[in-house]
Scaffold this motif. Structure first.
Motif, PDB file in Angstrom:
ATOM      1  N   GLY A  47     -26.112  11.063  63.311  1.00  0.00           N
ATOM      2  CA  GLY A  47     -25.141  10.282  62.857  1.00  0.00           C
ATOM      3  C   GLY A  47     -25.298   9.577  61.366  1.00  0.00           C
ATOM      4  N   ASN A  48     -26.350  10.176  60.792  1.00  0.00           N
ATOM      5  CA  ASN A  48     -26.875   9.719  59.426  1.00  0.00           C
ATOM      6  C   ASN A  48     -25.949  10.666  58.485  1.00  0.00           C
ATOM      7  OD1 ASN A  48     -28.349   7.673  60.737  1.00  0.00           O
ATOM      8  ND2 ASN A  48     -30.146   9.114  60.775  1.00  0.00           N
ATOM      9  N   THR A  49     -24.869  10.662  58.348  1.00  0.00           N
ATOM     10  CA  THR A  49     -23.858  11.442  57.734  1.00  0.00           C
ATOM     11  C   THR A  49     -23.153  10.458  56.648  1.00  0.00           C
ATOM     12  OG1 THR A  49     -22.173  11.955  59.087  1.00  0.00           O
ATOM     13  CG2 THR A  49     -24.133  13.524  58.974  1.00  0.00           C
ATOM     14  N   THR A  50     -22.750  10.814  55.523  1.00  0.00           N
ATOM     15  CA  THR A  50     -21.881  10.010  54.749  1.00  0.00           C
ATOM     16  C   THR A  50     -20.460   9.914  55.404  1.00  0.00           C
ATOM     17  OG1 THR A  50     -22.771  10.918  52.601  1.00  0.00           O
ATOM     18  CG2 THR A  50     -20.816  10.031  52.501  1.00  0.00           C
ATOM     19  N   ILE A  68     -14.573  26.691  58.831  1.00  0.00           N
ATOM     20  CA  ILE A  68     -15.887  26.198  58.655  1.00  0.00           C
ATOM     21  C   ILE A  68     -16.003  24.885  59.387  1.00  0.00           C
ATOM     22  CG2 ILE A  68     -16.695  27.804  57.304  1.00  0.00           C
ATOM     23  CD1 ILE A  68     -16.616  25.718  54.992  1.00  0.00           C
ATOM     24  N   HIS A  69     -17.032  24.501  59.974  1.00  0.00           N
ATOM     25  CA  HIS A  69     -17.202  22.956  60.137  1.00  0.00           C
ATOM     26  C   HIS A  69     -17.875  22.294  58.835  1.00  0.00           C
ATOM     27  CE1 HIS A  69     -16.266  22.930  64.580  1.00  0.00           C
ATOM     28  NE2 HIS A  69     -17.185  23.694  64.816  1.00  0.00           N
ATOM     29  N   PHE A  70     -17.507  21.091  58.701  1.00  0.00           N
ATOM     30  CA  PHE A  70     -17.705  20.577  57.523  1.00  0.00           C
ATOM     31  C   PHE A  70     -18.634  19.234  57.609  1.00  0.00           C
ATOM     32  CE2 PHE A  70     -16.356  18.651  53.149  1.00  0.00           C
ATOM     33  CZ  PHE A  70     -17.016  19.821  52.520  1.00  0.00           C
ATOM     34  N   VAL A  71     -19.734  19.064  57.387  1.00  0.00           N
ATOM     35  CA  VAL A  71     -20.343  17.872  57.641  1.00  0.00           C
ATOM     36  C   VAL A  71     -21.551  17.511  56.551  1.00  0.00           C
ATOM     37  CG1 VAL A  71     -22.026  16.484  59.283  1.00  0.00           C
ATOM     38  CG2 VAL A  71     -20.218  18.238  60.083  1.00  0.00           C
ATOM     39  N   GLU A  72     -21.067  16.472  55.844  1.00  0.00           N
ATOM     40  CA  GLU A  72     -22.247  16.313  54.606  1.00  0.00           C
ATOM     41  C   GLU A  72     -23.349  15.493  55.273  1.00  0.00           C
ATOM     42  OE1 GLU A  72     -20.227  13.700  51.470  1.00  0.00           O
ATOM     43  OE2 GLU A  72     -21.929  13.978  50.323  1.00  0.00           O
ATOM     44  N   TRP A 163     -23.543  20.825  56.136  1.00  0.00           N
ATOM     45  CA  TRP A 163     -23.785  21.592  57.317  1.00  0.00           C
ATOM     46  C   TRP A 163     -22.464  22.263  57.523  1.00  0.00           C
ATOM     47  CZ3 TRP A 163     -22.497  20.938  62.553  1.00  0.00           C
ATOM     48  CH2 TRP A 163     -23.366  22.074  63.462  1.00  0.00           C
ATOM     49  N   CYS A 164     -22.366  23.547  57.402  1.00  0.00           N
ATOM     50  CA  CYS A 164     -20.682  24.180  57.612  1.00  0.00           C
ATOM     51  C   CYS A 164     -21.095  25.628  58.056  1.00  0.00           C
ATOM     52  CB  CYS A 164     -20.396  24.494  56.033  1.00  0.00           C
ATOM     53  SG  CYS A 164     -19.993  22.862  55.009  1.00  0.00           S
TER      54      CYS A 164
END
Length: 176
Positions: A47-50, A68-72, A163-164
């Motif tokens: 859970g250490n994402t922006t 696409i999944h989109f997680v910074e 991460w996409c």
């Protein structure tokens, strides 16, 4: 041994979350890239994402639209990816959007089976003076618009890394 033990769950998460093609391509990364990817994926998993959340967006690849999944990643993971991962793909975005408040749909430079790695570095597209912003549909079109003596766009590399994984293609009605 402790370092290896902490990386195993992250590597497992990476493999479980990717398709077979993505796993095959992921296996081609260098050792440093694998460690950077595993460390960064572990940070996302913790859970250490922006943003703290995952969303699904659409992106063009060679005039076809994909989901696409989109997680910074966190700032620390982004810096690690940029420093160590030599297989990062690019996702082209234009935050100001298009005329009439229309969104610019992101453009990606790879899909599974074509040099794909689910780690993406954002490149911002800025339309130069005298050019009306428009939707671009492929990385080749983006690069062509950025070249020449009077380029239509300027490309600004950011330090944002995502991460996409590609999760599916939209039906043909979404193509150019």
């Amino acid at each position: 041994m402790k370092k290896v033990t902490t990386l195993i769950p992250a590597i497992m998460l990476l493999f479980i979350s990717c398709s077979k093609t993505e796993i095959d391509n992921q296996a081609k990364l260098t050792t440093d890239s694998k460690l950077a990817t595993a460390n960064s994926t572990e940070m996302v998993a913790q859970g250490n994402t922006t943003s703290g959340s995952k969303s699904t967006i659409q992106a063009y690849y060679d005039s076809s639209i994909f989901n696409i999944h989109f997680v910074e990643f966190s700032a620390q993971a982004e810096a690690s990816q940029i420093a160590h991962n030599k297989s990062i793909n690019f996702i082209y975005q234009s935050d100001p959007g298009l005329p009439n408040n229309q969104p610019f749909v992101s453009v990606i430079d790879a899909i599974p089976g074509d040099g794909f790695n689910p780690i993406w570095r954002e490149v911002q597209i800025v339309f130069n003076a005298g050019f009306t912003p428009r939707q671009l549909f492929s990385d080749n079109e983006v690069l062509a618009a950025a070249s020449g003596t009077h380029p239509e766009i300027t490309l600004n590399m950011t330090n944002e890394v995502y991460w996409c994984p590609v999760v599916g293609q939209k039906p043909a009605t979404g193509t150019k």
